[in-house]
Design an enzyme around this catalytic site. Structure first.
Site, PDB file in Angstrom:
ATOM      1  N   CYS A  16       0.834  -1.215   0.000  1.00  0.00           N
ATOM      2  CA  CYS A  16       0.000   0.000   0.000  1.00  0.00           C
ATOM      3  C   CYS A  16       0.864   1.260   0.000  1.00  0.00           C
ATOM      4  O   CYS A  16       1.718   1.437   0.863  1.00  0.00           O
ATOM      5  CB  CYS A  16      -0.877  -0.017   1.253  1.00  0.00           C
ATOM      6  SG  CYS A  16      -1.788   1.510   1.471  1.00  0.00           S
TER       7      CYS A  16
HETATM    8  N1  MHO Z   1      -6.408  -1.822   2.895  1.00  0.00           N
HETATM    9  C1  MHO Z   1      -6.091  -0.459   2.572  1.00  0.00           C
HETATM   10  C2  MHO Z   1      -5.447  -0.335   1.262  1.00  0.00           C
HETATM   11  C3  MHO Z   1      -5.087   1.029   0.934  1.00  0.00           C
HETATM   12  S1  MHO Z   1      -3.662   1.095   0.056  1.00  0.00           S
HETATM   13  C4  MHO Z   1      -3.610   2.669  -0.535  1.00  0.00           C
HETATM   14  C5  MHO Z   1      -7.362   0.372   2.689  1.00  0.00           C
HETATM   15  O1  MHO Z   1      -7.583   0.846   3.780  1.00  0.00           O
HETATM   16  O2  MHO Z   1      -8.120   0.543   1.749  1.00  0.00           O
HETATM   17  O3  MHO Z   1      -3.908   0.299  -1.135  1.00  0.00           O
END
Ligand code: MHO
Length: 209
Positions: A16
């Site tokens: 991420c």
């Molecule tokens: N599980 C994360 C992923 C964000 S990252 C920018 C969320 O809170 O959506 O891919």
């Protein structure tokens, strides 16, 4: 800019990109960070339709203060490069691990560091790819300095900078890492102390760390 050397740019994919940007932002010598998409072929990728790209951080750094080698160490120590399908809860191709390089020297350093990482344990495979960087596509503003933007206190301390300034600010890159608690503990503590000092003096605006 801190020295007379021209800045250099490196791009990494390590899960991420909110977290990736935070992990690199607090390092001394890192002047600017931004998040975006790279590693694929889709033109004009967007967060909800990034195609075959990976989430990336672009790091602009002063080579007099920090080198590509040290950035590689930060890369390896901030994600699990043996995860095939992403990082923890973040599943999918967009979270794959990539070192982007420009030129043969960076490719060599990347390959050496990958071998070193693999030699630490043979029981699983380091999935990290090493690719020449073709294009870095900046992500939407709402993904830039995401961790910092979740912290209204820190934004206010910086004087609520407009978006463009926030994106280019070295201080914002640092505080983005601090907000995510991803700075090395020495730097985390330095920033704590500086913030406490600013508060004690009656809320002037924080301009640098
Ligand atoms: N599980 C994360 C992923 C964000 S990252 C920018 C969320 O809170 O959506 O891919």
């Amino acid at each position: 800019d801190p020295s007379n050397q021209p800045l250099q740019t490196a791009v990494f994919a390590l899960g991420c990109f909110w977290r990736s940007e935070a992990a690199f932002g607090c390092l001394n010598g890192v002047v600017r960070t931004s998040v975006g998409y790279a590693g694929g072929s889709k033109p004009n990728p967007e967060y909800r339709s990034l195609g075959d790209h990976a989430e990336c951080v672009q790091v602009e750094y002063d080579p007099e203060v920090i080198g590509f080698r040290q950035l590689l160490e930060v890369f390896w120590s901030n994600h699990d490069s043996r995860q095939v399908f992403g990082q923890g809860p973040d599943v999918g191709n967009q979270y794959r691990s990539i070192i982007f390089t420009s030129g043969t020297e960076e490719s060599r350093l990347a390959a050496v560091s990958k071998e070193r990482e693999q030699s630490k344990s043979k029981s699983s495979i380091v999935t990290t790819q090493i690719q020449q960087l073709e294009a870095f596509h900046p992500a939407e503003p709402e993904h830039q300095k995401f961790e910092l933007k979740r912290n209204p206190f820190l934004l206010q301390l910086m004087g609520n900078l407009p978006e463009e300034e926030l994106e280019r600010s070295t201080l914002a890159a640092k505080l983005n890492g601090y907000a995510a608690e991803l700075c090395p503990s020495r730097i985390q503590k330095q920033i704590d102390a500086k913030i406490n000092d600013i508060i004690k003096r009656g809320w002037p605006i924080l301009r640098e760390i």
